[in-house]
Design an enzyme around this catalytic site. Structure first.
Site, PDB file in Angstrom:
ATOM      1  N   CYS A 272       0.889  -1.181   0.149  1.00 39.59           N
ATOM      2  CA  CYS A 272       0.021  -0.075  -0.013  1.00 39.59           C
ATOM      3  C   CYS A 272       0.772   1.327  -0.003  1.00 39.59           C
ATOM      4  O   CYS A 272       0.434   2.542   0.242  1.00 39.59           O
ATOM      5  CB  CYS A 272      -0.853   0.008   1.348  1.00 39.59           C
ATOM      6  SG  CYS A 272      -0.226  -0.550   2.883  1.00 39.59           S
TER       7      CYS A 272
ATOM      8  N   HIS B  59      26.634 -11.189  14.240  1.00 39.55           N
ATOM      9  CA  HIS B  59      25.481 -10.372  13.684  1.00 39.55           C
ATOM     10  C   HIS B  59      24.954 -10.955  12.184  1.00 39.55           C
ATOM     11  O   HIS B  59      25.285 -10.370  11.149  1.00 39.55           O
ATOM     12  CB  HIS B  59      26.421  -8.906  13.327  1.00 39.55           C
ATOM     13  CG  HIS B  59      25.206  -7.913  13.023  1.00 39.55           C
ATOM     14  ND1 HIS B  59      23.945  -7.824  13.105  1.00 39.55           N
ATOM     15  CD2 HIS B  59      25.550  -6.785  12.385  1.00 39.55           C
ATOM     16  CE1 HIS B  59      23.303  -6.926  12.579  1.00 39.55           C
ATOM     17  NE2 HIS B  59      24.252  -6.219  12.117  1.00 39.55           N
TER      18      HIS B  59
ATOM     19  N   CYS C 248      21.894   0.310  14.723  1.00 40.49           N
ATOM     20  CA  CYS C 248      22.174   1.196  13.538  1.00 40.49           C
ATOM     21  C   CYS C 248      21.467   0.645  12.658  1.00 40.49           C
ATOM     22  O   CYS C 248      21.241  -0.865  12.252  1.00 40.49           O
ATOM     23  CB  CYS C 248      23.653   1.748  13.268  1.00 40.49           C
ATOM     24  SG  CYS C 248      24.708   0.236  13.425  1.00 40.49           S
TER      25      CYS C 248
ATOM     26  N   GLY D 295      21.455   0.481   8.066  1.00 38.46           N
ATOM     27  CA  GLY D 295      22.375   0.572   6.691  1.00 38.46           C
ATOM     28  C   GLY D 295      21.451   1.645   6.011  1.00 38.46           C
ATOM     29  O   GLY D 295      20.281   1.587   5.906  1.00 38.46           O
TER      30      GLY D 295
END
Length: 537
Positions: free
Chosen positions: A192, A486, A518, A520
């Site tokens: 949408c 990670h 954080c 990207g």
């Protein structure tokens, strides 16, 4: 029209849950003021049936291409954590109204099928249909769900005298999206982004008499126009599940994260628009993450020694947590196989320990490592997060259902914020997102007992801690991504599971925790969680 009106009525009743009796079918729908409660976090008749987290688990996190999951398929990573939630809680799989899986690197259509297959492996019935994978670079539904939450949640928290007419906005929006009425959840199958820009001005105008967001909302309460949320996906997935449970009485929902960085690689855009050369910040969105780490270190004066020290501490704490058995409650053992290329043989193993932790990490050895991203840089393989494989999942449900089933309540999401920052220093995102989320929860930084801040790079982790003047004894007490790893889409799941279990162990002295990462392309995300059994203290 009758269908839309009925939708409005249902949503307005949810926005004012203290109303015991339903409105007559012929009643008029109109905006009214929602008064705030005496205390942001005081449970009462209005807020008593909030959405709670009853289980959070993860796989071990293993080194990509050479760790315990290097030969494990993505669906075989996800299935064990989905099944573990069912086994731990004894909930009927048919009671789960939605599963949202955050994943970043794999092609969307392929990963969607793999995740659906994992649900079948875990025992979910074939009739189960509400299943969503989300990579926020392409999934427009996440934008709408998060926007709904950014305005809807304060009504539950009682922070602002917002108008209840938001229910009308949601109804119109869902009508435009042609979403079916009933017990279905507001998650999953809409695209949408086309409708949203047209609907929002009407919403703002209807509620506040202007076509732009109201002044009382800080920048953190608005979403950026592009959601390239690589690292914070589990947080978004959790909110994507949170809303349908509140709004449509879905019994329960699962938010999960998955990444196999052995199988899938971090790729640059296949084709770069030449216009980026005329837009510095657009161009900086394409910077390798390692270069943004170097930018943070250079711009904010984070030294190589500070970064190496943070890495040593991450490994030390993770090793201590592993040795003391702290991770056993959150890690689900996964039976898999490993192929030995030297012998050509396969062996079956059970992986239950994070394999990237180096207990012997020290400053002397780290100082010998060459910069990884820039010739004269300070970010190295030793003070950056590891490339990893892993999965995790969180089960959410109404408090009333959890109490009925006698399930322990691990935690409650109290607030969430996503912010935009300069893409060239994307790692500073937590330093901006954390204060916004804490403020949104009606708290101060001093009220937070524990922090889980993703250690994408030591440079940005050190900067964020220094900028916010955090007590390092409260931050990543069991190590972070430098030691643990990670796996992009699963990192949020790891943070939630680690934080909630640590808060549970600490008991009365630990009420509020924060997870943050954080993102990207220049963003940050943060969420505030409250220990689930606080009200029982």
């Amino acid at each position: 029209m009758e269908k839309a009106t009925n939708r409005q009525r249902v949503l307005l009743q949810h926005l004012n849950p203290s109303c015991a009796l339903p409105q007559p079918h012929h009643s008029n729908i109109s905006p009214s003021i929602c008064s705030s409660g005496d205390g942001v976090h005081e449970r009462n008749a209005t807020f008593g049936d909030d959405v709670v987290i009853v289980a959070a688990c993860r796989t071990a996190i293993c080194k990509a291409k050479r760790g315990g999951f290097k030969d494990t398929l993505a669906d075989d990573l996800l299935a064990p954590v989905l099944k573990a939630l069912i086994d731990k809680t004894k909930i009927n799989p048919s009671e789960v109204g939605d599963i949202v899986v955050g994943t970043v690197l794999a092609p969307g259509s392929a990963r969607a099928m793999e995740c659906r297959m994992a649900a079948f492996y875990a025992g979910f019935p074939g009739q189960f249909s509400q299943f969503t994978t989300c990579n926020h670079a392409t999934s427009s539904y996440s934008r709408s769900v998060l926007l709904v939450n950014s305005y809807c949640n304060p009504l539950y928290r009682g922070q602002h005298d917002h108008v209840k007419a938001f229910g009308v906005f949601v109804s119109v929006f869902l009508t435009i999206c042609d979403f079916a009425m009933g017990d279905a959840t507001i998650s999953g199958k809409w695209q949408c982004s086309i409708a949203l820009p047209f609907v929002l001005p009407f919403f703002y105008s209807f509620c506040w008499g202007q076509t732009s967001p109201p002044s009382f909302c800080s920048a953190s309460e608005h979403l950026p126009h592009s959601l390239g949320h690589k690292h914070g996906i589990l947080v978004y997935a959790t909110w994507s599940v949170h809303l349908p449970i509140m709004a449509y009485n879905a019994p329960a929902g699962i938010s999960a994260g998955l990444e196999s960085m052995t199988i899938d690689n971090i790729d640059r855009p296949r084709q770069t628009n030449p216009k980026v050369d005329s837009f510095a910040q657009a161009r900086d969105c394409l910077l390798p993450m390692g270069i943004t780490s170097e930018n943070v270190a250079e711009r904010y004066g984070v030294t190589r020694q500070e970064q190496d020290q943070a890495a040593v501490e991450s490994h030390r704490r993770a090793a201590a947590a592993t040795a003391s058995g702290k991770f056993r409650e959150e890690i689900i053992p996964v039976s898999t196989k490993i192929f030995d290329p030297k012998t050509g043989l396969e062996k079956y193993v059970t992986v239950s320990v994070d394999d990237g932790i180096r207990p012997s990490a020290n400053l002397l050895d780290l100082a010998k490592l060459k910069p990884a991203f820039k010739k004269d840089g300070t970010s190295t393989a030793g003070n950056s997060s590891q490339v990893s494989d892993g999965a995790g999942a969180v089960l959410l449900m109404k408090r009333s259902l959890a109490m009925k089933k006698g399930l322990p309540i691990l935690g409650v999401f109290r607030s969430f914020s996503v912010v935009g920052v300069d893409p060239a220093v994307m790692g500073i995102g937590p330093a901006v997102a954390i204060p916004a989320a804490v403020k949104s929860a009606g708290l101060n930084l001093e009220d937070i007992d524990l922090f889980e801040i993703n250690e994408a790079f030591a440079s940005q982790f050190v900067y964020c801690c220094k900028k916010l003047k955090l007590d390092r004894e409260k931050v990543n007490v069991n190590g972070g991504a430098i030691a643990l790893g990670h796996p992009l889409g699963a990192t949020g799941a790891r943070c939630v599971a680690t934080l909630l279990h640590e808060m549970k162990r600490r008991g009365k002295g630990c009420r509020f925790g924060v997870i943050s990462m954080c993102i990207g392309s220049g963003m940050g995300a943060a969420a505030v969680l409250e220990r689930g059994d606080h009200a029982d203290d």
